[in-house]
Structures are given as structure tokens and as C-alpha cells.
Write an enzyme that holds these catalytic residues in place. Structure first.
Site, PDB file in Angstrom:
ATOM      1  CB  SER A   1      25.300 -13.480  -8.828  1.00 38.93           C
ATOM      2  OG  SER A   1      25.596 -13.564  -7.459  1.00 38.93           O
ATOM      3  CG  ASN A   2      30.094 -14.767  -6.825  1.00 34.35           C
ATOM      4  OD1 ASN A   2      29.818 -15.357  -5.791  1.00 34.35           O
ATOM      5  ND2 ASN A   2      30.360 -13.465  -6.860  1.00 34.35           N
ATOM      6  N   GLY A   3      28.927 -18.126  -7.393  1.00 35.93           N
ATOM      7  CA  GLY A   3      28.426 -19.260  -6.605  1.00 35.93           C
ATOM      8  C   GLY A   3      28.739 -19.221  -5.122  1.00 35.93           C
TER       9      GLY A   3
ATOM     10  CB  ALA B   1      32.247 -14.059  -3.638  1.00 39.00           C
TER      11      ALA B   1
END
Ligand code: C5P
Length: 405
Positions: A212-214, A281
Site C-alpha cells: 500500500s502507500n502512506g 493514491a
């Protein structure tokens, strides 16, 4: 300054146990700079102190139809009180008060005031589950709706009787949100269907791990809140995010986890929509195979995970747009911000790209503030650093003034 500054809210409090929450409602409304006055029934005073409400609202609490002051007797004008109110919120609304109102019975100041009013009236019924289910009450609530009043749902949950079921008073923050959208609605956004993606996606590696991402999804949430306030019909396709607000007016919630789910939801609703906002995102890649069981440490599978490209949702949306549909994308860049954002504008067939360029403003994905530039085929508009809430409201204003739909 709040856009709601100086709006007149008349809180009509009838005698249910949920009246103990009303001081908090007064605080919430005052935080938005609204002017609050309270009218209260006899029995409500047993559940909540008029002095508390007077102190928090900064106004005397109204109760008596006839005022007696130092030997003088005067009429307390319910007509003036009704005329003062921009909206009336009856909370909690008891079976007794609702029943009397729909039958035009007028034996206290609260009822006389609501019966004399011309403004929008919001009712927050609060009763025990069987009383709430009683056909007399259900019919009365239906009558209120037929009169053009707003009746909040009475959600299920723990009731003062010890039972569990429907009949609780709606949560206070939802009352405030509904009042906000009543005042802030704008013509442009009425009957506009907006699809927005926000937050990160999660791409499973095995049943318990993912990439995943932040992204926090904060800008997305702020956009959804403004659009809801302005009266848009919003389909909010959101990845897992700690920033969330349920119960927003006009918002259909579509929670998703992976990019593929996000894409399917977005493509299904896009043909019936006016505007697409791609604030998510989205993970560019996903593991080719998801292990059925948790991969063991000693197993070499982690070293050899193969990835495949996820669909680019914004590109698919842009390519499948109909006449009159508009597309807003986002770009988070760490180098060549302007050049990359410009090329995304074309490759993704978007009408505008909101560029976050981390090099120049130190903003991280999780920060309160951000600096953005709005890039179109004709223009670059760079905005000063501001909160994500303010960016959301300026973006909505920007769309309203640039897209003639
Ligand atoms: O290509 P990049 O990820 O930088 O583009 C960002 C924009 O494209 C954002 O609006 C994002 O929501 C959207 N996007 C998408 N699907 C992807 C990747 C990005 O919709 N797979």
C-alpha cells in the site's frame, strides 16, 4: 470565520432522556459561530438544566407563554421567537410533542413557536423501541415528512430502558452536518453527480499482508464534506483510511480495498455522473498471485513475488468520458513536478491536474497543510500553503467557476 456565522438556530427541547446531550449540541453549534436560542418544555427541565443551556448558548432559555416579572404580567411572543429562527431543531422530539404538533395542539411555548414558524424544522425523535415502532408514532413521523419537515433517522442501539433497538436520538454531529448543508447548499451543485476516489488501495500478498502507500485520504474526505455541504450527489469510493465521516447528506459510500475493486465501482457509476475526482493514491502494481495461506518466514515465496500492473482508473475514466463530463486528477511528484503533471493531463485525458510537489513545500502525505498547483491545458494556478480543508473548499469553488455543466 465560519460561513454559518450569525445563523439563528432555535433548539426546541422536549422531555426525553436524550435531552442530557443537548448542552453538547449547543456547544457544537456555537463552535460554528451560529446564534443559538433554546425553548424547552416542562418535562425537559427534569432531564437538563435550563441554566446550563442558557450559559452555553449565551441566551436566556424560553419556557413560559406568560412572563411574570416584578408584579408585571406580559405575553412571551412565540411569533417573535418563531420569526427569529432560521431553522428549528426539535431534539429530542418525544412522542408527546410530535403527536401534539401534528394535531395542531398548542399547550406550551415550544409547540406555539413551532406551529407559528415558517422556517425549516428538523426533528430528532428519541423513544424506546416499541414506542417508536407504534403505528401512531410512525404515522405521525410520516405526517411531519408530508408537511415538508426533515425527520432524522432514529438509529438502533442501547436505549435508556436497557433494551436495544431503534429509537435512539440521532448523533449530534449528524444534526450539525445536516444544518450546515441546509445553509450552504449552492445552485451549481444541486443535481450534480460527482464520483470521487480517495485514500490508498491495498493489494494483497497473502491473507494478512498487502502492499500500500502512506495516503491518508484526508483531502478526499474534505472534498466529500464540502460537496455534501453544497448539495452535490456524491459517490465516494474510498480505500482504507482513518479519515472518515459516515452519514453525510447526499453521499453514497462505496468502501473498497484493492485497485481492481476501486476501478469496477468507478466505471459502473461514471456513465451517470457529471464530474470525476481521482484523489486516490492507487497502487500501481499488485501481486500476480495472492497466496491462499500466510506465507511462512522460512518459505522463499516472499523473495519471488511477481507483480502486475493495476489498471489506471483515471485514464479509463478519461477515455470513456461523454460530452459534458469533467475529470479532475491529482499528481504527487518528487521531481519534475510541472513537466510530469502536464504530461498526466494529456495521457490521462483529464481537464485539470492538482499537483502536490513535495520538493518545494515539505508537505508529506500525512501533513495538515499542503501547497498545490492547478494545471490545465491553458493555465497554471499556484496556490499558497493552506490546510487540506481549505484546499478542498477552494477546489470545489474552482470547479464551479471553470466548468460550465
Ligand atoms: O500516475 P499517477 O499515479 O501519478 O497519477 C495520479 C492520478 O491518477 C491520481 O488522480 C490518481 O487517483 C489516479 N490514478 C488512478 N489509477 C491508478 C493510478 C493513479 O486513477 N492506477
Amino acid at each position: 470565520m465560519s460561513a454559518l456565522k450569525g445563523k439563528h438556530i432555535l433548539l426546541a427541547v422536549s422531555g426525553g432522556i436524550a435531552a442530557y446531550k443537548i448542552p453538547f449540541l449547543v456547544r457544537l453549534l456555537r463552535t460554528e459561530d451560529m446564534d443559538v436560542r433554546v425553548v424547552i418544555t416542562n418535562s425537559a427541565q427534569q432531564f437538563v438544566s435550563p441554566l446550563t443551556l442558557a450559559s452555553l448558548s449565551g441566551n436566556p432559555v424560553e419556557h413560559d407563554l406568560v412572563l411574570k416579572d416584578s408584579g408585571n404580567i406580559s405575553w412571551n411572543s412565540h411569533v417573535d421567537l418563531a420569526g427569529w429562527a432560521d431553522v428549528i431543531v426539535v431534539a429530542p422530539a418525544t412522542s408527546n410533542t410530535i403527536g401534539k404538533y401534528v394535531n395542531g395542539i398548542c399547550d406550551n411555548l415550544l409547540l406555539a413557536t413551532i406551529l407559528s414558524s415558517k422556517c425549516k424544522v428538523f426533528w430528532a425523535p428519541a423513544m424506546d423501541l416499541d414506542m417508536f415502532d407504534n403505528p401512531a408514532n410512525q404515522m405521525n413521523l410520516e405526517k411531519l415528512r408530508a408537511f415538508g419537515h426533515i425527520v432524522f433517522p432514529s438509529p438502533s442501539g442501547y436505549l435508556a430502558s436497557g433494551l436495544t433497538g431503534p429509537g435512539r436520538m440521532v448523533e449530534l454531529d449528524l444534526i450539525v452536518l445536516r444544518i450546515r448543508s441546509h445553509f450552504l447548499k449552492r445552485k451549481y451543485w444541486q443535481n450534480k453527480n460527482v464520483v470521487i476516489t480517495s485514500g490508498p488501495t491495498r493489494e494483497l500478498i497473502d491473507p494478512v499482508r498487502f502492499i500500500s502507500n502512506g495516503s491518508t485520504g484526508r483531502t478526499g474526505l474534505e472534498l466529500v464534506k464540502v460537496l455534501s455541504d453544497y448539495g452535490a450527489m456524491v459517490t465516494w469510493i474510498h480505500g482504507p483510511s482513518r479519515y472518515h465521516q459516515s452519514g453525510l447528506d447526499g453521499v453514497t459510500y462505496r468502501p473498497v480495498t484493492s485497485a481492481m475493486e476501486m476501478r469496477d465501482e468507478a466505471m459502473a457509476i461514471w456513465p451517470k455522473s457529471h464530474i470525476f475526482i481521482g484523489a486516490a493514491a492507487v497502487s500501481d502494481y499488485r501481486p500476480k498471485n495472492v497466496a491462499k495461506e500466510k506465507i511462512k518466514k522460512e518459505n522463499a515465496a516472499m523473495e519471488s513475488i511477481k507483480f502486475e500492473l493495476n489498471p489506471d482508473i483515471l485514464t479509463e475514466i478519461g477515455r470513456n468520458r461523454l460530452e459534458g463530463q469533467y475529470v479532475l486528477g491529482f499528481a504527487l511528484e518528487t521531481e519534475n513536478g510541472l513537466k510530469n503533471a502536464r504530461s498526466k493531463l494529456t495521457s490521462k485525458s483529464a481537464d485539470a491536474i492538482v499537483l502536490n510537489f513535495t520538493d518545494t513545500n515539505n508537505a508529506t502525505m500525512d501533513s495538515e497543510n499542503n501547497t498545490v498547483s492547478i494545471i490545465t491545458s491553458k493555465n497554471i494556478d499556484s496556490w499558497p500553503i493552506q490546510s487540506k480543508k481549505s484546499i478542498a473548499s477552494n477546489l470545489v469553488y474552482w470547479m464551479e467557476h471553470n466548468w460550465k455543466i
